[in-house]
Design an enzyme around this catalytic site. Sequence first.
Site: not given
Ligand code: PEP
Ligand code: MG
Length: 479
Positions: A109, A338, A362, A409
């Site tokens: 994050h 994911e 993920d 994404c």
């Molecule tokens: C991912 O896991 O690639 C995703 C876009 O979701 P997050 O990063 O919010 O887990």
């Molecule tokens: Mg994710």
Amino acid sequence: MALDPELLADVERRITVGSTAERAVYDAFASYRALLANAGEYLAGRVADLDDVRNRIVARLMGVPMPGVPDSDEPYVLVARDLAPADTALLDPALVLGFVTEEGGPTSHSAILARALGVPAVVALAAATDLAEDLTVAVDGSTGEVLLDPSPERQAELRRIAAERKAALAASSGPGQTSDGHPVPLLANVGGPADVPAAVAAGAEGVGLFRTEFLFLDDSAKAPSEDAQVLAYRAVLEAFPESRVVVRVLDAGADKPLAFLSPGEEPNPALGVRGLRSLLEHPGILRSQLRALARAGEGLPVYLEVMAPMVADRQDARAFADACREAGLRAKFGAMVEIPSAALRARAILQEVEFLSLGTNDLAQYTFAADRQLGSVARLQDPWQPALLDLVALAAEAARATGKSCGVCGEAAADPVLACVLTGLGVTSLSMGAASIPYVRAALAKHTLAQCERAAAAARAVDSAEEARAAANQVLSGE
Ligand code: PEP
Ligand code: MG
């Protein structure tokens, strides 16, 4: 709060009867905490503030650094072991010039937030927290370098390079496409209305991932009200008339805990009841979110799409699509890919939903059994890993065969060269933090679709992330 006389008296009384000062503060705050938590919606929201004050007092008493994000009036580079999403929500984007973290991989994050703010970041830098406070550092996010105490001449040179990079990118505009005109819509990842201006300024053609849980991380004690949700969703939907906006329903658990959705103790939260699994266990919360989305979209000329995180199989996809239908939502329903099982059986999932979106962050974590929050396994979270590219190819091929769309994404979409490779693998749109859009747009515009396809084949023909990167670069540079 810290000056409240009753609280101070309570702390003193506890010390007189034998508590240590730290214990006394902790226990005195606990009774106020309980009072606030039970005192209705507004005051319950202040519990986090009370905890923050308590933690700061205890830190002062113990002679350890203050927890959380430091206060500063001057712009600074934030150096931390790692940043939790709740910490980052408190950052003032006008003051943070860059991040350096000891933990965290390229999809942690901290890295995602740095991209959202458009500031350089270096993650998984061993011993980063040994850096002395007040040292001047220069952070180059494109090379992963952190320069300590650069000379004034070097500082001037670095400033000049940064300004040139920015100017070159400002020149790129228009919809995403390859040099021979194959369209690849460039969408933005947003965490709420605050991210919208940057997305619009970067020329995002819509939103490819609205991480709705980010709206509620700072007050995760209770479920957000439907009305509060409608306001937040509408603010994002209004900004993208005649465009796609893909909203992800709450993705709670593991690295993004929401108290009202998280299960009790689990030995492996990343493998537990999280994402869609928790929503299916709390159907009332899912229903209220879907209804809020339906209300938010009413009368707006927007193409609303709604997707579920952490879909494992067709049964998950069907349960989500059923919930969307039952809520009367007029939108496209999709599934995030994911979990490797979802990529392997993408065709089955596409029997239930209308689009796929690859969450490569993920997907890498679960494909390589490598925690995305751990710096020590960052090598395995590299989205250039050929095994990850194979799974992307499987999902994209399933979507192509069924005439449906399959975007990316995850953070993979933000790497300009990898964006070309993903396009070559058959991905139909790319969604990323706004700051990355100009870089990706410029890279796509330099290559034909056929070149992207050749780069993708070359990257999948080797056995490591480094080789895949080198092979794709070689094809794209025409060597
Ligand atoms: C991912 O896991 O690639 C995703 C876009 O979701 P997050 O990063 O919010 O887990
Ligand atoms: Mg994710």
